[in-house]
Design a protein around this motif. Structure first.
Motif, PDB file in Angstrom:
ATOM      1  N   THR A 134       0.721  -1.505  -0.266  1.00 19.71           N
ATOM      2  CA  THR A 134      -0.475  -0.222  -0.028  1.00 19.71           C
ATOM      3  C   THR A 134       1.155   0.943  -0.173  1.00 19.71           C
ATOM      4  N   ASP A 135       0.209   2.625   0.208  1.00 23.11           N
ATOM      5  CA  ASP A 135       1.187   3.292   0.584  1.00 23.11           C
ATOM      6  C   ASP A 135       1.669   3.691   1.376  1.00 23.11           C
ATOM      7  N   ASP A 136       1.642   2.586   2.193  1.00 26.16           N
ATOM      8  CA  ASP A 136       2.204   3.233   3.707  1.00 26.16           C
ATOM      9  C   ASP A 136       3.459   2.117   4.119  1.00 26.16           C
ATOM     10  N   GLY A 137       3.143   0.837   2.329  1.00 25.04           N
ATOM     11  CA  GLY A 137       4.746  -0.321   2.995  1.00 25.04           C
ATOM     12  C   GLY A 137       3.693  -1.733   2.315  1.00 25.04           C
ATOM     13  N   TYR A 138       4.736  -1.855   3.337  1.00 26.49           N
ATOM     14  CA  TYR A 138       4.655  -3.726   3.050  1.00 26.49           C
ATOM     15  C   TYR A 138       4.096  -4.585   4.427  1.00 26.49           C
ATOM     16  N   SER A 139       3.046  -5.135   4.091  1.00 26.87           N
ATOM     17  CA  SER A 139       2.410  -6.040   4.948  1.00 26.87           C
ATOM     18  C   SER A 139       1.652  -7.347   4.316  1.00 26.87           C
ATOM     19  N   LEU A 140       1.830  -8.010   5.454  1.00 28.85           N
ATOM     20  CA  LEU A 140       2.203  -9.960   4.646  1.00 28.85           C
ATOM     21  C   LEU A 140       0.156 -10.443   4.674  1.00 28.85           C
ATOM     22  N   THR A 141      -0.067 -10.801   3.730  1.00 27.12           N
ATOM     23  CA  THR A 141      -1.194 -11.618   3.109  1.00 27.12           C
ATOM     24  C   THR A 141      -1.350 -12.847   3.906  1.00 27.12           C
ATOM     25  N   HIS A 142      -2.345 -12.963   3.833  1.00 25.91           N
ATOM     26  CA  HIS A 142      -2.731 -14.372   4.655  1.00 25.91           C
ATOM     27  C   HIS A 142      -2.139 -15.230   4.158  1.00 25.91           C
ATOM     28  N   ALA A 143      -0.995 -15.610   3.210  1.00 29.34           N
ATOM     29  CA  ALA A 143      -0.258 -16.771   2.817  1.00 29.34           C
ATOM     30  C   ALA A 143       0.754 -16.247   3.739  1.00 29.34           C
ATOM     31  N   GLY A 144       1.314 -15.206   3.577  1.00 27.99           N
ATOM     32  CA  GLY A 144       2.501 -14.643   4.730  1.00 27.99           C
ATOM     33  C   GLY A 144       2.620 -15.357   5.978  1.00 27.99           C
ATOM     34  N   GLU A 145       1.238 -14.628   6.406  1.00 33.30           N
ATOM     35  CA  GLU A 145       1.086 -14.675   7.406  1.00 33.30           C
ATOM     36  C   GLU A 145       1.436 -16.612   8.398  1.00 33.30           C
ATOM     37  N   ARG A 146       0.563 -17.262   7.279  1.00 34.84           N
ATOM     38  CA  ARG A 146       1.025 -18.363   8.085  1.00 34.84           C
ATOM     39  C   ARG A 146       2.442 -18.944   7.522  1.00 34.84           C
ATOM     40  N   ILE A 147       2.738 -18.857   6.612  1.00 37.09           N
ATOM     41  CA  ILE A 147       4.147 -19.029   6.561  1.00 37.09           C
ATOM     42  C   ILE A 147       5.606 -18.626   6.973  1.00 37.09           C
ATOM     43  N   VAL A 148       4.663 -17.236   7.887  1.00 41.86           N
ATOM     44  CA  VAL A 148       6.295 -17.412   8.653  1.00 41.86           C
ATOM     45  C   VAL A 148       5.634 -17.265   9.869  1.00 41.86           C
ATOM     46  N   ARG A 149       4.802 -17.892  10.561  1.00 42.41           N
ATOM     47  CA  ARG A 149       4.237 -18.373  11.661  1.00 42.41           C
ATOM     48  C   ARG A 149       4.873 -19.501  11.595  1.00 42.41           C
ATOM     49  N   LEU A 150       4.959 -20.318  11.159  1.00 36.00           N
ATOM     50  CA  LEU A 150       5.173 -21.290  10.540  1.00 36.00           C
ATOM     51  C   LEU A 150       6.875 -21.512  10.502  1.00 36.00           C
ATOM     52  N   LEU A 151       7.650 -20.324  10.246  1.00 39.24           N
ATOM     53  CA  LEU A 151       8.409 -19.663  10.494  1.00 39.24           C
ATOM     54  C   LEU A 151       9.439 -19.893  12.004  1.00 39.24           C
ATOM     55  N   LEU A 152       8.498 -19.040  12.275  1.00 34.85           N
ATOM     56  CA  LEU A 152       8.978 -18.675  13.219  1.00 34.85           C
ATOM     57  C   LEU A 152       8.754 -19.546  14.568  1.00 34.85           C
ATOM     58  N   SER A 153       8.382 -20.334  14.396  1.00 36.69           N
ATOM     59  CA  SER A 153       8.025 -21.240  15.317  1.00 36.69           C
ATOM     60  C   SER A 153       8.474 -22.950  15.415  1.00 36.69           C
ATOM     61  N   GLU A 154       8.659 -22.554  13.997  1.00 33.26           N
ATOM     62  CA  GLU A 154       9.504 -23.693  13.979  1.00 33.26           C
ATOM     63  C   GLU A 154       8.969 -25.216  13.575  1.00 33.26           C
ATOM     64  N   ASN A 155       7.978 -25.535  13.342  1.00 27.90           N
ATOM     65  CA  ASN A 155       6.482 -27.078  13.403  1.00 27.90           C
ATOM     66  C   ASN A 155       6.986 -26.881  12.345  1.00 27.90           C
ATOM     67  N   TYR A 156       8.599 -26.844  10.988  1.00 25.07           N
ATOM     68  CA  TYR A 156       8.824 -27.872  10.385  1.00 25.07           C
ATOM     69  C   TYR A 156       9.973 -28.797  10.337  1.00 25.07           C
ATOM     70  N   GLY A 157       9.607 -28.632  11.959  1.00 23.87           N
ATOM     71  CA  GLY A 157      11.081 -29.561  12.256  1.00 23.87           C
ATOM     72  C   GLY A 157      10.887 -30.816  12.485  1.00 23.87           C
ATOM     73  N   GLU A 158      11.555 -32.012  12.795  1.00 30.67           N
ATOM     74  CA  GLU A 158      10.500 -33.033  13.791  1.00 30.67           C
ATOM     75  C   GLU A 158       9.875 -32.919  15.010  1.00 30.67           C
ATOM     76  N   VAL A 159       8.992 -33.792  15.654  1.00 31.27           N
ATOM     77  CA  VAL A 159       8.140 -33.231  16.797  1.00 31.27           C
ATOM     78  C   VAL A 159       9.585 -34.340  17.855  1.00 31.27           C
ATOM     79  N   THR A 160       9.962 -33.597  18.593  1.00 34.04           N
ATOM     80  CA  THR A 160      11.088 -34.492  19.691  1.00 34.04           C
ATOM     81  C   THR A 160       9.817 -35.228  20.679  1.00 34.04           C
ATOM     82  N   GLY A 161      10.352 -36.673  20.473  1.00 34.40           N
ATOM     83  CA  GLY A 161       9.332 -37.243  21.237  1.00 34.40           C
ATOM     84  C   GLY A 161       9.335 -37.486  23.274  1.00 34.40           C
ATOM     85  N   PHE A 162       9.167 -37.816  23.972  1.00 33.34           N
ATOM     86  CA  PHE A 162       8.526 -38.457  25.136  1.00 33.34           C
ATOM     87  C   PHE A 162       8.607 -39.753  25.620  1.00 33.34           C
ATOM     88  N   ASP A 163       8.607 -40.031  26.851  1.00 29.96           N
ATOM     89  CA  ASP A 163       8.524 -41.382  27.721  1.00 29.96           C
ATOM     90  C   ASP A 163       7.334 -41.445  27.690  1.00 29.96           C
TER      91      ASP A 163
END
Length: 303
Positions: A74-103
């Protein structure tokens, strides 16, 4: 660029570290604003100051590649789209990695199928499964993202799963896919066991192909009337594990039955402390009739 692209081309845009950094920085800027409605918009110069890049021409090129798909301008700058939101939350949470197990850890509740109070939670292949040690069958299971179990004990991870499942069941009852927000289609199957509740509701999303299944009593337990009925008798449906609720089916207090065939209709019964709540369900499992039968008197019918 906003023209249609193949999935391979779309995700290919994220193979560049600079573009990943841009998405991260905008998300960080949004979090720094505090709890404020609306997206965070960063100007070209603000992004340039935050991202390690050689010159403005390179940044302009990368922003152009992200625009329309992962960023809106926009005239004010750049912001995240819905796809951008979903992707960046995945990146920040590192939910693309393996799930560590527990006993393996014991959990309260009783088996829907055999009634034994010997349930155990295990984590395998990104699924947290509740199994019965007596009959060796699974009672419940649900996918878990890495962030759900990261830095949580086994019992805390199970508790987090309980809250996620409860929230998802309520969305499914409303016909909304918890994964993508798409529309769900419903199928009711009769499995034959347990005898008290032989029906299972299967909701499928046509958009992301995710499916959700639950016994009819459990799915109906998240209706407001059932939540209130249980709350008044000391059972908090919203924070109780589904497998604990289903133990009441084996005990005979909760049950379901088919009351009509064409069109299909069902009745779900919840019994607590000598009182009974009956929900009359249509073919789409919407509640068409409610009836309370109390120890002292018959309650009013509600629509």
């Amino acid at each position: 660029m906003s023209e249609d692209r193949s999935a391979a081309a779309v995700f290919g845009l994220l193979s560049d570290e600079t573009r990943i950094a841009v998405l991260r920085k905008i998300a960080v800027a949004q979090s720094e604003r505090g709890h404020t409605a609306g997206p965070a918009e960063l100007s070209f110069s603000a992004i340039y100051d935050r991202v390690a890049i050689d010159n403005t021409a390179k940044l302009s090129y990368h922003l152009g590649e992200l625009e329309g798909l992962f960023l809106r301008k926009t005239d004010d700058g750049y912001s995240l789209t819905h796809a951008g939101e979903r992707i960046v939350r995945l990146l920040l949470s590192e939910n693309y990695g393996e799930v560590t197990g527990f006993d393996q850890t014991a959990v309260p509740g009783s088996c829907l199928l055999c009634g034994a109070s010997s349930l155990e939670a295990t984590l395998d292949n990104q699924f947290l499964t509740i199994g019965c040690l007596d009959c060796e069958r699974n009672v419940a299971g649900y996918e878990v993202p890495p962030a759900q179990v990261r830095e949580r004990s086994a019992s805390a991870a199970v508790e987090a799963l309980v809250h996620r499942m409860g929230a998802h069941y309520r969305q499914v009852r409303g016909g909304v896919c918890p994964s993508c927000g798409g529309r769900l289609s419903l199928e009711v199957r009769e499995l034959g066991e347990p005898e008290a509740d032989p029906f299972v509701a299967i909701d499928r999303c046509a958009d992301c192909l995710r499916s959700y299944s639950a016994p009819l009593t459990l799915r109906s337990a998240y209706h407001p009337e059932a939540i209130a009925f249980c709350w008044e008798r000391g059972v908090d449906v919203l924070s109780t594990a589904p497998w604990e609720l289903l133990g009441r089916v084996h005990d005979g207090g909760w049950s379901s039955a088919k009351t009509a065939t064409e069109p299909a209709a069902y009745e779900v019964t919840f019994g607590l402390e000598g009182d009974v709540l009956r929900l009359g369900l249509g073919a789409d499992l919407s509640v068409e009739r409610t009836e309370r039968v109390c120890r002292q008197s018959v309650g009013d019918e509600r629509s």
